[in-house]
Design an enzyme around this catalytic site. Structure first.
Site, PDB file in Angstrom:
ATOM      1  N   ARG A 207      74.301  37.287 -46.820  1.00  0.00           N
ATOM      2  CA  ARG A 207      73.833  37.973 -45.595  1.00  0.00           C
ATOM      3  C   ARG A 207      72.474  37.471 -45.146  1.00  0.00           C
ATOM      4  O   ARG A 207      72.012  37.791 -44.056  1.00  0.00           O
ATOM      5  CB  ARG A 207      73.735  39.483 -45.853  1.00  0.00           C
ATOM      6  CG  ARG A 207      75.029  40.172 -46.192  1.00  0.00           C
ATOM      7  CD  ARG A 207      74.778  41.476 -46.954  1.00  0.00           C
ATOM      8  NE  ARG A 207      74.143  42.481 -46.130  1.00  0.00           N
ATOM      9  CZ  ARG A 207      74.814  43.476 -45.531  1.00  0.00           C
ATOM     10  NH1 ARG A 207      76.114  43.554 -45.680  1.00  0.00           N
ATOM     11  NH2 ARG A 207      74.195  44.382 -44.817  1.00  0.00           N
TER      12      ARG A 207
ATOM     13  N   LYS B 239      73.375  24.732 -39.283  1.00  0.00           N
ATOM     14  CA  LYS B 239      73.039  26.006 -38.653  1.00  0.00           C
ATOM     15  C   LYS B 239      71.663  25.936 -37.978  1.00  0.00           C
ATOM     16  O   LYS B 239      71.454  26.471 -36.910  1.00  0.00           O
ATOM     17  CB  LYS B 239      73.041  27.150 -39.678  1.00  0.00           C
ATOM     18  CG  LYS B 239      72.735  28.524 -39.087  1.00  0.00           C
ATOM     19  CD  LYS B 239      73.711  28.899 -37.985  1.00  0.00           C
ATOM     20  CE  LYS B 239      73.313  30.135 -37.225  1.00  0.00           C
ATOM     21  NZ  LYS B 239      74.073  30.313 -35.981  1.00  0.00           N
TER      22      LYS B 239
ATOM     23  N   LYS C  99      80.796  26.070 -27.074  1.00  0.00           N
ATOM     24  CA  LYS C  99      81.556  26.746 -28.130  1.00  0.00           C
ATOM     25  C   LYS C  99      82.866  26.016 -28.406  1.00  0.00           C
ATOM     26  O   LYS C  99      83.234  25.769 -29.545  1.00  0.00           O
ATOM     27  CB  LYS C  99      81.836  28.206 -27.726  1.00  0.00           C
ATOM     28  CG  LYS C  99      80.635  29.111 -27.792  1.00  0.00           C
ATOM     29  CD  LYS C  99      80.332  29.636 -29.167  1.00  0.00           C
ATOM     30  CE  LYS C  99      79.186  29.054 -29.920  1.00  0.00           C
ATOM     31  NZ  LYS C  99      77.972  28.666 -29.331  1.00  0.00           N
TER      32      LYS C  99
ATOM     33  N   CYS D  55      70.060  44.100 -44.230  1.00  0.00           N
ATOM     34  CA  CYS D  55      69.665  44.117 -45.643  1.00  0.00           C
ATOM     35  C   CYS D  55      70.884  44.433 -46.511  1.00  0.00           C
ATOM     36  O   CYS D  55      71.895  44.915 -46.045  1.00  0.00           O
ATOM     37  CB  CYS D  55      68.617  45.188 -45.859  1.00  0.00           C
ATOM     38  SG  CYS D  55      67.205  45.001 -44.774  1.00  0.00           S
TER      39      CYS D  55
ATOM     40  N   GLU E   3      77.958  27.464 -21.875  1.00  0.00           N
ATOM     41  CA  GLU E   3      78.069  27.989 -23.248  1.00  0.00           C
ATOM     42  C   GLU E   3      79.525  27.979 -23.698  1.00  0.00           C
ATOM     43  O   GLU E   3      79.828  27.632 -24.838  1.00  0.00           O
ATOM     44  CB  GLU E   3      77.484  29.389 -23.319  1.00  0.00           C
ATOM     45  CG  GLU E   3      77.635  30.076 -24.669  1.00  0.00           C
ATOM     46  CD  GLU E   3      76.983  29.333 -25.834  1.00  0.00           C
ATOM     47  OE1 GLU E   3      76.209  28.384 -25.589  1.00  0.00           O
ATOM     48  OE2 GLU E   3      77.279  29.675 -26.986  1.00  0.00           O
TER      49      GLU E   3
ATOM     50  N   TRP F  19      66.284  41.708 -45.189  1.00  0.00           N
ATOM     51  CA  TRP F  19      66.266  40.843 -44.007  1.00  0.00           C
ATOM     52  C   TRP F  19      65.216  41.474 -43.107  1.00  0.00           C
ATOM     53  O   TRP F  19      65.439  42.547 -42.512  1.00  0.00           O
ATOM     54  CB  TRP F  19      67.641  40.815 -43.343  1.00  0.00           C
ATOM     55  CG  TRP F  19      67.659  40.238 -41.977  1.00  0.00           C
ATOM     56  CD1 TRP F  19      67.518  40.919 -40.793  1.00  0.00           C
ATOM     57  CD2 TRP F  19      67.811  38.865 -41.600  1.00  0.00           C
ATOM     58  NE1 TRP F  19      67.580  40.059 -39.727  1.00  0.00           N
ATOM     59  CE2 TRP F  19      67.760  38.792 -40.188  1.00  0.00           C
ATOM     60  CE3 TRP F  19      67.985  37.689 -42.319  1.00  0.00           C
ATOM     61  CZ2 TRP F  19      67.874  37.586 -39.495  1.00  0.00           C
ATOM     62  CZ3 TRP F  19      68.115  36.490 -41.625  1.00  0.00           C
ATOM     63  CH2 TRP F  19      68.052  36.452 -40.238  1.00  0.00           C
TER      64      TRP F  19
ATOM     65  N   GLU G 253      82.220  22.565 -30.125  1.00  0.00           N
ATOM     66  CA  GLU G 253      81.639  22.485 -31.469  1.00  0.00           C
ATOM     67  C   GLU G 253      82.545  23.052 -32.557  1.00  0.00           C
ATOM     68  O   GLU G 253      82.355  22.739 -33.720  1.00  0.00           O
ATOM     69  CB  GLU G 253      80.258  23.131 -31.515  1.00  0.00           C
ATOM     70  CG  GLU G 253      80.203  24.610 -31.294  1.00  0.00           C
ATOM     71  CD  GLU G 253      78.771  25.135 -31.465  1.00  0.00           C
ATOM     72  OE1 GLU G 253      78.008  24.601 -32.273  1.00  0.00           O
ATOM     73  OE2 GLU G 253      78.436  26.094 -30.763  1.00  0.00           O
TER      74      GLU G 253
ATOM     75  N   ASN H 112      68.517  50.054 -45.009  1.00  0.00           N
ATOM     76  CA  ASN H 112      69.021  49.020 -44.106  1.00  0.00           C
ATOM     77  C   ASN H 112      69.111  49.663 -42.737  1.00  0.00           C
ATOM     78  O   ASN H 112      69.741  50.702 -42.571  1.00  0.00           O
ATOM     79  CB  ASN H 112      70.409  48.534 -44.558  1.00  0.00           C
ATOM     80  CG  ASN H 112      70.948  47.476 -43.623  1.00  0.00           C
ATOM     81  OD1 ASN H 112      70.182  46.789 -42.940  1.00  0.00           O
ATOM     82  ND2 ASN H 112      72.265  47.356 -43.542  1.00  0.00           N
ATOM     83  N   GLY H 113      68.428  49.091 -41.739  1.00  0.00           N
ATOM     84  CA  GLY H 113      68.483  49.650 -40.385  1.00  0.00           C
ATOM     85  C   GLY H 113      67.114  49.569 -39.724  1.00  0.00           C
ATOM     86  O   GLY H 113      66.214  48.884 -40.201  1.00  0.00           O
TER      87      GLY H 113
ATOM     88  N   HIS I  64      81.973  17.054  -5.824  1.00  0.00           N
ATOM     89  CA  HIS I  64      81.014  15.913  -5.791  1.00  0.00           C
ATOM     90  C   HIS I  64      81.312  14.925  -6.901  1.00  0.00           C
ATOM     91  O   HIS I  64      80.406  14.289  -7.435  1.00  0.00           O
ATOM     92  CB  HIS I  64      79.586  16.461  -5.915  1.00  0.00           C
ATOM     93  CG  HIS I  64      79.206  17.363  -4.787  1.00  0.00           C
ATOM     94  ND1 HIS I  64      78.857  16.910  -3.536  1.00  0.00           N
ATOM     95  CD2 HIS I  64      79.196  18.720  -4.697  1.00  0.00           C
ATOM     96  CE1 HIS I  64      78.613  17.925  -2.731  1.00  0.00           C
ATOM     97  NE2 HIS I  64      78.807  19.042  -3.413  1.00  0.00           N
TER      98      HIS I  64
END
Ligand code: AGP
Length: 607
Positions: free
Chosen positions: A27, A602, A487, A2, A483, A75, A490, A101-102, A506
């Site tokens: 944010r 996104k 990364k 937040c 992954e 948030w 992209e 916030n938390g 193989h």
């Protein structure tokens, strides 16, 4: 996370607060609000949606001339996005209001105790507990700092709070524990905020608050107190030279780097209120209404798919639940065998990915149960699933997903432990050992990330020329190799392939040559010797090898990247961070648009 801003000064507080909240919009948030004191009255105005909804509401109110107030962008972590759940939250008597916030881990118990004292709650948030708690203490102690100190010492979890009260017009009180809070010191005006951008146009003089400090600001003064003794604390004033944009990244060059570096806190936040290692217990009330799954079908895309692949063995080993992991765009169209008692686990950071959402809808139409694993509260997947576990990673701004995967891995470890214990197939000692490992993990990551970035910078300078790259792993580390390749692809636009190391002979080994480096993940486990022999096959054909391994690997490699030896599968978090930083530094070295790579969005809300 937040956004918080508090203002005490000579300007109309409404304008300063609205502008400050707009500078915190990056944010991510789902509602906003502010509280002001005017003519000895506390005014709280909140709105679901964007800040313009809040502005529209304010436009219909009497003009506010207040010069002190607090504002918040939310948030959501507890309680869906709504006006009732938006901050600030007033107490019952409407004499104080606060923003937060938390995550208050023990909010359920505190809420129950407050209700027994006659407090009535209007929201589903953990934050409202703080309002009533401080209000109760204020009635008992009559002094805001004393009340804050007494109340906050009962709180477990993370918080940055700012509060205004009719007990002290023109004053703002604030405190922090594990969530950031900063003072801005102006001329005849002072600020408190969760992030520097909120007040940067007004002042560059800041004071960084530490955990368990309480602060008071007025237009002409500020003081920092020890949160327990309330003794005065001397604090250093710092001059900030950042511009607003770099301040939004907390001084990091890109959001991606900021989010990689946030991963220790992401693990803490994902675990918050969900573990009790002394009892070897996982606390996941979100699962209470769901029966133990007979079989699990993990459905996801991209990085979230890799997280699901990584967790497969863990579910099978710790909970003895058979697991299928499928790419959502394939799951939708393949002939699927889903039987009574099976559970679909839809993994999605955004909760809006079209293919994953479509897979969920099809499964539900067939009468199967779906559990969402999402980061965004109130997202489509979260709302349409039969249940949802939130990863609590905070907003992920960079298109390349990093901390989301870290939080998904953490959450799925908890699910596996939970179901393993529920099924009676997981030893209590194993569960306790893993929970303790998870609790220690953030500190290990914090200690290693900076050094990893330096190693990644060195390797990027050496390998940025490559046109293609293999990422190799075995077992739990094969999904991490996938992954790492994603990364790199992209954000640096270098072709990369993740491969099961045992598959090289193989066919793929035909590609190996000095222009085709191999990045291998070599944890110290039962598969290491086999992986090392795969790597020797690569090296004898002239392929350069970067080997990520715990200390003591006595092998001839082009580069050995040492990381601490911690137990499987927790070492996956260290390997993941190294892969993320390698891709990041390669893209930076090549001058790519790290946070907004070409062709990417996104959240892929179209097929
Ligand atoms: C990963 O870096 C990409 N941004 C992409 O693969 C992403 O993971 C995928 O689109 C899934 O998104 P979700 O987790 O929001 O469903």
């Amino acid at each position: 996370m937040c956004g918080i801003i508090g203002y005490a000064g000579h300007r109309p507080a409404v304008t300063v607060i609205l502008e400050g909240l707009k500078r915190l919009e990056y944010r991510g948030y789902d509602s906003a609000g502010m509280a002001l004191i005017q003519n000895r009255e506390l005014n709280v105005v909140r709105a679901k949606g964007k800040i313009r909804e809040l502005e529209d509401k304010l436009a219909f109110q009497d003009p506010y001339h207040a010069t002190t107030g607090i504002g918040h962008t939310r948030w959501a972590t507890h309680g869906l996005p709504s006006e009732e759940n938006a901050h600030p939250h007033p107490d019952q008597e409407h004499k104080l209001a606060l923003v937060h916030n938390g995550i208050i881990e023990n909010h359920t118990r505190l809420k129950r105790e407050l209700q027994q004292l006659g407090c009535s709650f209007r929201s589903d948030t953990d934050t409202e507990v703080l309002s009533h708690l401080i209000s109760q203490e204020l009635k008992r102690l009559g002094d805001v700092p004393l009340a804050m100190s007494a109340a906050l010492q009962k709180v477990e979890g993370s918080y940055a709070v700012a509060l205004i009260s009719l007990n002290g017009e023109g004053q703002i009180w604030a405190a922090r524990h594990s969530s950031p809070l900063i003072l801005g010191l102006g001329q005849g005006e002072n600020f408190v905020a969760s992030d520097i951008p909120a007040f940067l146009p007004y002042t560059r003089e800041v004071v960084f608050l530490e955990d368990d400090e309480i602060v008071q600001i007025t237009p002409s003064s500020w003081q920092v107190l020890d949160g327990s003794s309330l003794e005065h604390r001397n604090k250093e004033q710092v001059h900030i030279s950042w511009d607003v944009q770099s301040a939004q990244k907390s001084g990091y060059r890109h959001f991606m780097l900021k989010e990689i570096m946030e991963q220790p806190q992401v693990v803490r936040d994902c675990l918050a209120g969900r573990t009790d290692s002394s009892r070897a217990a996982t606390l996941l009330p979100e699962l209470d209404h769901l029966p133990l799954p007979r079989r699990l079908h993990i459905v996801a895309c991209g990085t979230s798919y890799h997280a699901g692949l990584w967790a497969r063995n863990i579910f099978q080993e710790w909970a003895e639940i058979p697991v299928e992991v499928e790419i959502a765009s394939e799951f939708r169209y393949n002939r699927r065998i889903i039987e009574e008692g099976d559970l679909i686990l839809a993994v999605s950071q955004s909760g809006e990915t079209a293919d994953t959402l479509a897979g969920l809808r099809q499964a539900r139409q067939l009468g199967h149960r779906v559990l969402g694993l999402c980061n965004v509260l109130g997202s489509s997947i979260a709302r349409e699933a039969d249940g949802v576990v939130y990863t609590q990673a905070g907003p992920e701004i960079s298109v390349a997903s990093t901390k989301a995967m870290c939080s998904q891995m953490t959450a799925m470890l908890l699910l596996a432990l939970h179901w393993g214990r529920m099924k009676g197939v997981l030893e209590e000692s194993v569960c306790r050992d893993v929970l303790r490992g998870l609790e220690d993990l953030p500190a290990i990551l914090e200690a290693e990330l900076e050094g990893m970035q330096q190693t990644a910078q060195r390797l990027a300078r050496k390998y940025a020329w490559c046109r293609s790259c293999f990422f190799l792993g075995r077992g739990d580390h094969f999904p991490l190799a996938l992954e790492g390749a994603l990364k790199l692809k992209e954000i640096s636009y270098i072709h990369a392939e993740g491969y099961a190391a045992g598959e090289m002979k193989h066919g793929p080994i035909a590609l190996v040559d000095p222009e085709f480096p191999v990045f291998a993940l070599a944890p110290d486990n039962a598969l290491q010797s086999k992986l090392l022999s795969n790597l020797q096959e690569v090296r004898t054909r002239g392929g350069p090898v970067i080997c990520l391994a715990p200390p003591g690997l006595d092998q001839d490699m082009d580069d050995i990247w040492e990381i601490p030896a911690i137990r499987d599968p927790l070492n996956g978090f260290l390997f993941l961070s190294a892969l993320q930083l390698f891709a990041y530094e390669m893209a930076v070295y090549l001058g790519k648009d790290v946070d907004q790579p070409r062709n990417l969005a996104k959240s892929v809300t179209v097929e």
